[in-house]
Enzyme design. Structure first.
Site, mmCIF file in Angstrom:
data_model
loop_
_atom_site.group_PDB
_atom_site.id
_atom_site.type_symbol
_atom_site.label_atom_id
_atom_site.label_comp_id
_atom_site.label_asym_id
_atom_site.label_seq_id
_atom_site.Cartn_x
_atom_site.Cartn_y
_atom_site.Cartn_z
ATOM 1 N N ASP A 45 7.248 -2.270 -18.516
ATOM 2 C CA ASP A 45 8.467 -2.019 -19.282
ATOM 3 C C ASP A 45 9.206 -3.329 -19.562
ATOM 4 O OD1 ASP A 45 9.443 -2.453 -16.722
ATOM 5 O OD2 ASP A 45 10.442 -0.512 -16.525
ATOM 6 N N SER A 46 8.665 -4.431 -19.043
ATOM 7 C CA SER A 46 9.140 -5.764 -19.418
ATOM 8 C C SER A 46 9.046 -5.974 -20.923
ATOM 9 C CB SER A 46 8.323 -6.841 -18.695
ATOM 10 O OG SER A 46 6.929 -6.619 -18.863
ATOM 11 N N ASP A 84 3.643 1.185 -16.703
ATOM 12 C CA ASP A 84 4.947 1.444 -16.100
ATOM 13 C C ASP A 84 5.493 2.802 -16.513
ATOM 14 O OD1 ASP A 84 5.988 -0.414 -14.301
ATOM 15 O OD2 ASP A 84 6.542 -1.819 -15.890
ATOM 16 N N LYS A 112 2.826 2.949 -12.562
ATOM 17 C CA LYS A 112 3.653 2.188 -11.615
ATOM 18 C C LYS A 112 5.054 2.769 -11.602
ATOM 19 C CE LYS A 112 5.026 -2.161 -12.396
ATOM 20 N NZ LYS A 112 6.518 -2.053 -12.296
ATOM 21 N N GLU A 114 8.981 2.526 -9.708
ATOM 22 C CA GLU A 114 9.920 1.765 -8.895
ATOM 23 C C GLU A 114 10.667 2.693 -7.947
ATOM 24 O OE1 GLU A 114 12.555 -0.539 -11.319
ATOM 25 O OE2 GLU A 114 10.942 -1.426 -12.516
ATOM 26 N N GLU A 181 8.297 -7.499 -5.652
ATOM 27 C CA GLU A 181 8.899 -8.457 -6.581
ATOM 28 C C GLU A 181 10.101 -9.141 -5.952
ATOM 29 O OE1 GLU A 181 10.753 -8.793 -11.117
ATOM 30 O OE2 GLU A 181 9.724 -6.961 -10.488
#
Length: 264
Positions: A45-46, A84, A112, A114, A181
């Site tokens: 999602d960067s 993501d 992925k 978070e 991270e």
């Protein structure tokens, strides 16, 4: 490059073989990465920041991740491809299953997510439904408004111990990769040794099983600034293919990240 699976990564961890990972967003770069034997790719999602010019990752949608996942899979049929799950796309278990299905159908091998131990039930649910999960701990960019910015995580003992607990809880729930991270190298080492699944780091020192960089940072083309944990491999080599090969080899040899890329 032969097709890479999670079983390859597990074997590499057991053998002490480090591996490189990078973000990818389109077929052209995905093909370049595969041609240089990059084993793992992430549609992150960067993309909200490096492609769309946003200040954070929150506006990115599941549909956008799915679109870029299809593009990357077209260019790299053999990499282990992670995608993501964007902000609030897994707010409930039902949402998580529906949105994970979209990403897997787009070509991802793994999603992925978070979050700490609070996300364990969601990971368990996905794993039971044949959706492999990478659990992202430490600096989780979707929580930028809680953290008050992009800050190092796990520096005090209480938070460090909680992160170790989170990692073990999420592994037990079914996470097949842990991503750390922006955490101190000593904490990353604790988690890497404690977990039986592969641990990938970004800004987490060189003791993790794998490393990941944002593609734009690796090539030195990020619009804003170069994070401490990144390195411009293109400036060092002068050629994109050679830069990718250099990054892969430096990770495998434990040369990257070096001390100047590491948080204490």
């Amino acid at each position: 490059m032969k097709k890479i699976s999670i079983h390859d990564l597990m074997k590499w961890k057991q053998d002490g073989r480090k591996f490189a990972t990078v973000t990818a967003y389109d077929a052209s770069f995905a093909q370049l990465f595969e041609q240089q034997d990059m084993p793992v790719l992430l549609v992150g999602d960067s993309l909200g920041m490096v492609l769309q010019g946003k200040s954070d990752t929150l506006p990115v949608t599941t549909e956008e991740i799915a679109y870029h996942t299809r593009c990357v899979r077209a260019g790299s049929p053999n990499s282990l491809l992670m995608a993501d799950m964007p902000f609030m796309s897994y707010a409930t278990p039902e949402q998580a299953c529906q949105n994970a299905a979209k990403l897997m159908q787009a070509g991802a091998n793994m999603v992925k997510i978070e979050g700490g131990e609070w996300i364990a039930e969601t990971i368990k649910l996905l794993a039971e439904r044949a959706v492999p999960v990478c659990a992202h701990l430490g600096l989780t960019p979707q929580s930028v408004n809680i953290f008050g910015g992009f800050r190092i995580q796990g520096r005090d003992e209480t938070k460090a111990n909680q992160m170790v607990k989170d990692a073990l809880t999420l592994e037990k729930a079914g996470a097949q990769i842990i991503l750390l991270e922006c955490v101190p190298a000593s904490l990353a080492e604790r988690i890497t040794k404690a977990c039986t699944v592969p641990v990938i780091g970004i800004g987490a020192g060189n003791v993790t099983d794998g490393q990941i960089l944002v593609m734009h940072d690796m090539f030195g083309i990020s619009a804003n600034y170069m994070p401490k944990f990144s390195k411009n491999f293109l400036a060092e080599t002068g050629d994109m293919r050679t830069a990718v090969t250099k990054y892969i080899k430096d990770v495998e040899l434990g040369v990257f990240p070096a001390a100047e890329h590491t948080f204490n």
